[in-house]
Scaffold this motif. Structure first.
Motif: not given
Length: 238
Positions: A191-198, A180-189, A214-217, A220-224
């Motif tokens: 998202r980077r740290c959550i994604l490692q263990g998600l 939920r945090a990865f999808v809703t929180n736009e802070n890049v740090d 699906d939204r998280a993927v 991530a795939r379209s992230h700058p």
């Protein structure tokens, strides 16, 4: 760059190392906040650390404090209730994602997996963005085996707590909260740290969470951010 796991190449050729881009440093430096947390660790645990003698040289003092904590753990110590919160706060605010283990491990051994994981989950849910980053980094170490029997919690009934509760029930809550945090929180740090263990497999979640996967993927795939785009492809494949 780091290697993480192996994947078999087609046609029976030798396994190919899976290479991950190194996690970038935090966009926001939190070293001042960490130094205050470390000072609380020194005070709460009664560590013998001389005051900083050279103005403008906090790293030397931090090294002495870390060394003193490591030595106290090896010799054995009894941690107070206050020490639990102090250690977890230092782990969350530690700017080094390797050294934060020094605060997580004694807390695990004295107070148990479940209590440490619940505390980190609270930081993830209600903390500031830097605290969410730190919680995600500290969570990595909550799978460590308990190898510090000489580190105990004070108080009646404390003996054996760490060994009898593995905290596995909290893991599903953590996975859902980080998704939920990865999808809703736009802070890049964050998202980077959550994604490692998600986990990005739908099988890891209840059916009502599958749309969020699906939204998280897609995010991530379209992230700058290069790291996020690189990491997601290794986790879900092309």
């Amino acid at each position: 760059m780091t290697a993480d796991g192996n994947e078999s190449a087609a046609g029976g050729t030798a396994p190919k190392a899976q290479v991950f881009m190194a996690l970038p440093g935090r966009a926001q430096d939190r070293r001042d906040a960490f130094e205050a947390c470390l000072a609380e660790v020194v005070r709460s645990l009664g560590l013998d650390v001389a005051s900083e003698s050279e103005p403008g040289a906090p790293r030397a003092w931090q090294h002495r404090a870390r060394t003193a904590l490591r030595g106290a753990c090896l010799r054995g110590m009894t941690l107070s209730e206050e020490s639990f919160d102090v250690l977890l706060k230092a782990a969350v605010h530690d700017p080094d994602p390797s050294f934060n283990r020094q605060f997580v491990e004694p807390a695990l051994n004295a107070f148990g997996y479940a209590r440490v994981r619940v505390a980190l989950l609270a930081y993830l849910r209600t903390g500031t963005d830097p605290e969410r980053v730190g919680a995600a980094r500290a969570w990595y170490w909550t799978a460590l085996p308990l190898r510090m029997p000489q580190v105990e919690a004070e108080g009646p009934g404390a003996t054996g707590v760490a060994e009898t509760d593995d905290g596995s029930a909290v893991v599903a809550e953590w996975d859902e909260a980080t998704l939920r945090a990865f999808v809703t929180n736009e802070n890049v740090d964050v998202r980077r740290c959550i994604l490692q263990g998600l986990p990005l497999r739908k099988s890891a979640y209840s059916p009502e969470m599958h749309d969020l996967v699906d939204r998280a993927v897609a995010i991530a795939r379209s992230h700058p951010d290069d790291y996020i785009r690189h990491r997601v492809e290794h986790q879900v494949g092309d």
